[in-house]
Write a protein that holds these residues in place. Structure first.
Motif, mmCIF file in Angstrom:
data_model
loop_
_atom_site.group_PDB
_atom_site.id
_atom_site.type_symbol
_atom_site.label_atom_id
_atom_site.label_comp_id
_atom_site.label_asym_id
_atom_site.label_seq_id
_atom_site.Cartn_x
_atom_site.Cartn_y
_atom_site.Cartn_z
ATOM 1 N N ASP A 1 0.838 -1.217 0.000
ATOM 2 C CA ASP A 1 0.000 0.000 0.000
ATOM 3 C C ASP A 1 0.866 1.259 0.000
ATOM 4 O O ASP A 1 0.556 2.244 -0.662
ATOM 5 N N GLU A 2 1.961 1.203 0.767
ATOM 6 C CA GLU A 2 2.852 2.368 0.869
ATOM 7 C C GLU A 2 3.529 2.649 -0.487
ATOM 8 O O GLU A 2 3.648 3.804 -0.901
ATOM 9 N N ILE A 3 3.926 1.582 -1.176
ATOM 10 C CA ILE A 3 4.589 1.756 -2.485
ATOM 11 C C ILE A 3 3.590 2.313 -3.498
ATOM 12 O O ILE A 3 3.899 3.251 -4.247
ATOM 13 N N VAL A 4 2.377 1.750 -3.494
ATOM 14 C CA VAL A 4 1.355 2.210 -4.454
ATOM 15 C C VAL A 4 1.064 3.688 -4.219
ATOM 16 O O VAL A 4 0.999 4.484 -5.164
ATOM 17 N N LEU A 5 0.944 4.075 -2.946
ATOM 18 C CA LEU A 5 0.671 5.479 -2.624
ATOM 19 C C LEU A 5 1.801 6.382 -3.131
ATOM 20 O O LEU A 5 1.561 7.438 -3.726
ATOM 21 N N GLU A 6 3.047 5.952 -2.919
ATOM 22 C CA GLU A 6 4.189 6.768 -3.371
ATOM 23 C C GLU A 6 4.154 6.926 -4.894
ATOM 24 O O GLU A 6 4.342 8.028 -5.422
ATOM 25 N N VAL A 7 3.894 5.818 -5.605
ATOM 26 C CA VAL A 7 3.900 5.906 -7.078
ATOM 27 C C VAL A 7 2.695 6.725 -7.562
ATOM 28 O O VAL A 7 2.813 7.500 -8.517
ATOM 29 N N GLU A 8 1.555 6.601 -6.897
ATOM 30 C CA GLU A 8 0.389 7.435 -7.279
ATOM 31 C C GLU A 8 0.735 8.913 -7.141
ATOM 32 O O GLU A 8 0.416 9.723 -8.008
ATOM 33 N N ARG A 9 1.399 9.248 -6.039
ATOM 34 C CA ARG A 9 1.766 10.658 -5.821
ATOM 35 C C ARG A 9 2.762 11.121 -6.878
ATOM 36 O O ARG A 9 2.671 12.228 -7.390
ATOM 37 N N LEU A 10 3.736 10.272 -7.178
ATOM 38 C CA LEU A 10 4.719 10.639 -8.210
ATOM 39 C C LEU A 10 4.006 10.858 -9.541
ATOM 40 O O LEU A 10 4.257 11.847 -10.246
ATOM 41 N N ALA A 11 3.107 9.941 -9.902
ATOM 42 C CA ALA A 11 2.399 10.049 -11.186
ATOM 43 C C ALA A 11 1.541 11.309 -11.222
ATOM 44 O O ALA A 11 1.464 11.988 -12.246
ATOM 45 N N SER A 12 0.943 11.668 -10.088
ATOM 46 C CA SER A 12 0.093 12.872 -10.077
ATOM 47 C C SER A 12 0.944 14.132 -10.219
ATOM 48 O O SER A 12 0.460 15.173 -10.625
ATOM 49 N N ARG A 13 2.247 14.037 -9.919
ATOM 50 C CA ARG A 13 3.150 15.201 -10.084
ATOM 51 C C ARG A 13 3.869 15.159 -11.434
ATOM 52 O O ARG A 13 4.732 15.978 -11.699
ATOM 53 N N GLY A 14 3.578 14.190 -12.274
ATOM 54 C CA GLY A 14 4.158 14.204 -13.618
ATOM 55 C C GLY A 14 5.151 13.104 -13.915
ATOM 56 O O GLY A 14 5.711 13.053 -15.013
ATOM 57 N N THR A 15 5.414 12.214 -12.956
ATOM 58 C CA THR A 15 6.342 11.105 -13.248
ATOM 59 C C THR A 15 5.655 10.108 -14.176
ATOM 60 O O THR A 15 4.548 9.666 -13.909
ATOM 61 N N LYS A 16 6.348 9.774 -15.265
ATOM 62 C CA LYS A 16 5.754 8.852 -16.242
ATOM 63 C C LYS A 16 6.396 7.462 -16.188
ATOM 64 O O LYS A 16 5.835 6.499 -16.677
ATOM 65 N N GLU A 17 7.593 7.413 -15.633
ATOM 66 C CA GLU A 17 8.277 6.112 -15.595
ATOM 67 C C GLU A 17 8.877 5.899 -14.204
ATOM 68 O O GLU A 17 9.536 6.794 -13.684
ATOM 69 N N VAL A 18 8.638 4.723 -13.622
ATOM 70 C CA VAL A 18 9.308 4.396 -12.361
ATOM 71 C C VAL A 18 10.177 3.160 -12.556
ATOM 72 O O VAL A 18 9.832 2.265 -13.329
ATOM 73 N N THR A 19 11.298 3.160 -11.864
ATOM 74 C CA THR A 19 12.132 1.962 -11.799
ATOM 75 C C THR A 19 12.101 1.487 -10.356
ATOM 76 O O THR A 19 12.507 2.208 -9.439
ATOM 77 N N LEU A 20 11.583 0.280 -10.176
ATOM 78 C CA LEU A 20 11.489 -0.296 -8.834
ATOM 79 C C LEU A 20 12.841 -0.880 -8.468
ATOM 80 O O LEU A 20 13.444 -1.607 -9.262
ATOM 81 N N LEU A 21 13.312 -0.554 -7.283
ATOM 82 C CA LEU A 21 14.660 -0.978 -6.884
ATOM 83 C C LEU A 21 14.628 -1.962 -5.730
ATOM 84 O O LEU A 21 13.809 -1.836 -4.815
ATOM 85 N N GLY A 22 15.547 -2.897 -5.784
ATOM 86 C CA GLY A 22 15.766 -3.826 -4.675
ATOM 87 C C GLY A 22 17.011 -4.617 -5.005
ATOM 88 O O GLY A 22 17.318 -4.821 -6.184
ATOM 89 N N GLN A 23 17.753 -5.068 -4.013
ATOM 90 C CA GLN A 23 18.965 -5.851 -4.297
ATOM 91 C C GLN A 23 18.595 -7.124 -5.041
ATOM 92 O O GLN A 23 19.318 -7.569 -5.920
ATOM 93 N N THR A 24 17.472 -7.733 -4.648
ATOM 94 C CA THR A 24 16.933 -8.885 -5.374
ATOM 95 C C THR A 24 15.437 -8.581 -5.509
ATOM 96 O O THR A 24 14.605 -9.112 -4.783
ATOM 97 N N VAL A 25 15.131 -7.703 -6.440
ATOM 98 C CA VAL A 25 13.839 -7.012 -6.453
ATOM 99 C C VAL A 25 12.650 -7.969 -6.584
ATOM 100 O O VAL A 25 11.574 -7.716 -6.043
#
Ligand code: SF4
Length: 461
Positions: free
Chosen positions: A188-212
């Motif tokens: 839920d926290e990740i979805v909220l962060e990406v929703e906020r980014l998208a509402s501010r104009g972010t069109k592409e996200v790269t999800l990060l993790g050492q073993t994602v």
């Protein structure tokens, strides 16, 4: 409206991987939310050096930068100098010994506390070390750093860390020690962060993790990596989703189905293999065989025929024989990666491989590295030549660094496309035909663009 007290200038200098870049973006947001303003190094009241420890080179650069900053600190003793990230986590004692003018050491699990720690240094005027990580032995301790909302002008592309740490313990790697045990952020926290980014104009996200793709283990509310991709795919305004780096052994069929079926998930996988030899893989404690790796590759290529596959290759691991190096070369020929990140092994103190006796002499590593780079360069050029004539939707990110008169962007496969167009296309997705193959990607000709009304305008072909 809350008026922030202006606290002074700050700068974050970054060396390292995308995870470090994301940590630096977080520190930037936190410092600005606390009233600091971005400044040049000479003018900054707080100078934060954030660096990776995976290889020795960034650490050398940080020590050299700290040497330069010593002069500045002598003239302006009130300036606060901090070292953050993996190097801080692993090297705290050495940093304070070699650079006693450092005021603050912040480990990877404490990044979200940077402004509070800076304030403590101001108040107490003493060096502070904050390097706690969640206890590896306590399964219930799953703390992930709290995330700040990005500030400043909206970004077209953003990194989003979805998990932290690693439990794999490859024998050459320091990450399990510098970033702690594997823990995932709640979906839920990740979805909220990406929703906020998208509402501010972010069109592409790269999800990060050492073993994602190991994402989701031990979450209170279960969510697999594939399910997370599905939720992110539904976010309005977001156009593209990438992720890095997946672990071969954890590449499950549902993730392959998600890449094949979810339109926003890009057909691009960077899956580190490290070497093309089973005995070396076992010595590295990688936890998979070449046959298992091949199986994932064949499933990916069958389900996503236009996928681009890239990898990491490590040369000169202790004990690597000429024959084993040849096996890696053959494996590279067999898989035909679109590109590879290739590097010579360097021992990291605290890892098992650093204690292995049969270390490979530096000149041999360099010779092998050169051979491998030559092979991969030829393969990349060949694959890109074969793809010339194809038209790709390119997400336009700005002007080309090589030629300011041309636009640049990425294909869904993550390959750079440079092309000319007589209008402002920043942030748009346009169709571009690849006409010239290069190691870095393609030179292209624009074919068509979307208009505000969703139409496609045909351009000169
Ligand atoms: S999977 Fe291996 S190489 Fe990757 S971060 Fe974990 S220990 Fe390091």
């Amino acid at each position: 409206m809350t008026v922030l007290e202006r606290r002074g200038g700050y700068i974050v200098l970054t060396w390292g991987c995308q995870m470090n870049e994301d940590d630096s973006a977080q520190m930037t947001s936190l410092m600005e939310a606390d009233g600091y303003e971005l400044a040049a190094v000479e003018d900054a009241d707080v100078i934060l050096l954030n660096t990776c420890s995976v290889r020795a080179k960034p650490e050398h650069k940080v020590y050299s930068k700290l040497g330069e900053l010593r002069e500045l600190k002598l003239v302006y003793p009130e300036k606060i100098i901090g070292v953050c990230g993996c190097m801080a986590q692993k090297e705290a004692v050495n940093i304070l010994r070699r650079a006693p003018h450092v005021d603050l050491i912040v480990g990877t699990g404490q990044i979200d506390k940077v402004p509070a720690l800076v304030e403590r240094v101001r108040q107490e005027r003493t060096a502070i070390v904050s390097t706690e990580l969640p206890d590896r032995k306590m399964r219930s301790d799953k703390t992930t750093p709290s995330r700040a909302l990005q500030v400043g002008s909206p970004k077209l592309k953003s990194f989003v860390s979805i998990m932290y740490g690693c439990d794999k313990f490859c024998t050459f790697c320091i990450v399990p020690l510098t970033r702690g045990k594997e823990r995932s952020r709640p979906a839920d926290e990740i979805v909220l962060e990406v929703e906020r980014l998208a509402s501010r104009g972010t069109k592409e996200v790269t999800l990060l993790g050492q073993t994602v793709n190991s994402y989701g283990k031990f979450l209170d509310t279960p969510c697999t990596f594939a399910a997370l991709l599905e939720r992110l795919n539904a976010i309005e305004g977001l156009e593209r989703i990438r992720f890095t780096s997946p672990y071969p052994k954890d590449f499950t069929d549902d993730v392959i189905a998600a890449i094949a079926g979810l339109p926003k998930v890009c057909p691009q996988v960077h899956m580190p293999v490290q070497v093309g030899d089973d005995d070396l893989l076992a010595r590295m404690h990688r936890g998979y065989t070449l046959e298992q790796y091949r199986l994932v590759v064949s499933k990916l290529r069958a389900s996503v025929p236009d996928i681009a596959l890239t990898t990491d290759i490590m040369l000169g691991f202790p004990g690597e024989t000429d024959a084993q190096f040849e096996n890696t070369m053959s494996f590279m020929r067999e898989i035909r990666f679109d590109a590879a990140y290739m590097f010579a092994y360097s021992p990291r103190e605290g890892t098992k491989a650093a204690l292995m006796e049969d270390q490979i002499p530096h000149p041999i590593k360099i010779e092998r590295l050169e051979q491998l780079i030559a092979l991969q360069t030829a393969t990349t050029l060949q694959i890109n030549s074969e793809q010339c004539g194809n038209t790709y939707p390119v997400f336009v990110e700005g002007r080309s660094a090589k030629d300011n008169a041309r636009w640049t962007g990425l294909t869904p496969q993550g390959k750079t496309m440079n092309f000319s167009a007589g209008r402002d296309l920043l942030g748009q997705i346009v169709n571009v035909r690849a006409v010239g193959a290069h190691v870095w990607g393609f030179g292209g000709e624009i074919q068509s663009i979307r208009t505000d009304r969703g139409l496609v305008l045909q351009m000169a072909g």
